[in-house]
Design an enzyme around this catalytic site. Structure first.
Site, PDB file in Angstrom:
ATOM      1  CE1 TYR A 162      -3.127  -2.962   0.322  1.00 39.85           C
ATOM      2  CE2 TYR A 162      -3.218  -2.635   2.688  1.00 39.85           C
ATOM      3  CZ  TYR A 162      -3.592  -3.332   1.554  1.00 39.85           C
ATOM      4  OH  TYR A 162      -4.441  -4.415   1.683  1.00 39.85           O
TER       5      TYR A 162
ATOM      6  CG  HIS B 212      -1.058  -8.626   0.322  1.00 33.63           C
ATOM      7  ND1 HIS B 212      -0.584  -7.356   0.191  1.00 33.63           N
ATOM      8  CD2 HIS B 212      -2.413  -8.553   0.121  1.00 33.63           C
ATOM      9  CE1 HIS B 212      -1.598  -6.529  -0.068  1.00 33.63           C
ATOM     10  NE2 HIS B 212      -2.708  -7.244  -0.119  1.00 33.63           N
TER      11      HIS B 212
END
Length: 326
Positions: free
Chosen positions: A57, A140
């Protein structure tokens, strides 16, 4: 404070509403530190105590901002999760912007689910966060690297859990079939499912939710607005579904749901937040928040009482999977 629920068989608790750190990395549009800090402060004031982030992110911006905020809070009062699978390698930005977030391209991502890669990722995350431990660690976005994540990544996470470095482990993905395989073949505690158990998509009911119930594994429902289509009381053309403009069929369906919500005195976002929490294996919903206004709005929406008749009406109109508990 928000209500809390335990994750699987662990002692880790999360608030039913969690703070999703994606927008703090400059998702869709740039974000300054002051605005990000305001969103975090409003979430804390509203009772959120679960914060989720990732190196991905904003190539570290989200972790840095969340870490700066949480360092001022008692460590026993919140639960923090981050993710592994991408190593961030420094590079010269030369005026370029990152390919996925609106931040300068000061790093590039390298996929790495090996034991060494996982450990390096955790060390780098702790440095960016400025904290001494992570509570929950996820593999992830492993859809295109699933064999590597299952063969190498999961054992590395299990080792960190056995060493006491983290308290709970799992994976954050959008593919419920792959997550079902992970839950069946490993000893994970929790999975974060993006966009597949929402008012518009209940495909996780096929295999993932029943398997999690059998294995005592919790689900955290992320992307519950399907990246925008369920985020406003009346969806309009151009609203996003899974990061792309929604089709006319989806837009029409969202507005049909909104009509029924309105007739029961509820807004579409209020119903979208409440719906996943009706399933017993869902421990919480994780909502991306960018500003203090967004955080306050989401928290207010989460406290609206939802009449059971609304869910019954959605079932009757064939707008919800009949297997979804209401």
């Amino acid at each position: 404070m928000e209500k809390t629920r335990k994750l699987g068989r662990t002692d880790v608790t999360v608030t039913e509403i969690g703070f999703g750190g994606g927008p703090l990395g400059g998702l869709f549009e740039p974000l300054d530190d002051e605005t990000a800090a305001g969103a975090l402060d409003a979430s804390w004031q509203g009772g959120i105590r679960y914060y989720d982030t990732s190196p991905h992110y904003g190539i570290g911006h989200s972790e840095r901002r969340i870490g700066e905020f949480l360092r001022g809070k008692p460590r026993s009062e919140y639960t923090l999760s981050t993710k592994v699978g991408r190593i961030l390698i420094p590079q010269e930005a030369n005026g370029r912007m990152d390919e996925a977030f609106q931040v300068p391209a000061t790093h590039r991502r390298v996929w790495d689910f090996t034991r060494d890669g996982v450990r390096r990722s955790v060390e780098d995350s702790l440095t960016r966060l400025g904290l001494d431990r992570i509570d929950v660690l996820y593999l992830h976005d492993a859809e295109k690297h699933f064999d590597d994540a299952l063969r190498d990544g999961y054992p590395a996470l299990a080792e960190l859990r056995a060493e006491g470095m983290v308290s709970a482990i799992g994976a954050g993905m959008y593919d419920p079939t792959m997550l079902t395989t992970l839950v069946r073949e490993t000893d994970v505690d929790v999975v974060m499912l993006a966009g597949r158990y929402t008012l518009l998509d209940q495909s996780a009911l096929d295999t993932l939710l029943p398997t999690c119930a059998e294995r005592d594994v919790s689900i955290l429902a992320a992307a519950i607005f399907n990246s925008g289509l369920l985020a406003s009381a009346r969806p309009t053309e151009g609203a996003r579904f899974d990061y792309a403009p929604a089709s006319k069929a989806l837009l029409d369906k969202a507005n049909r749901i909104a009509d029924i919500c309105e007739s029961h005195g509820v807004t579409l976002p209020e119903a979208a937040i409440a719906f996943p929490l009706l399933h017993p294996v869902v421990a919480g919903v994780v909502i991306g928040m960018r500003t203090a206004t967004e955080a306050t709005h989401n928290l207010t929406s989460s406290t609206t009482p939802i009449p059971t008749q609304l869910w019954t009406a959605l079932h009757t109109a064939n707008l919800l999977d009949p297997r979804a508990p209401i």
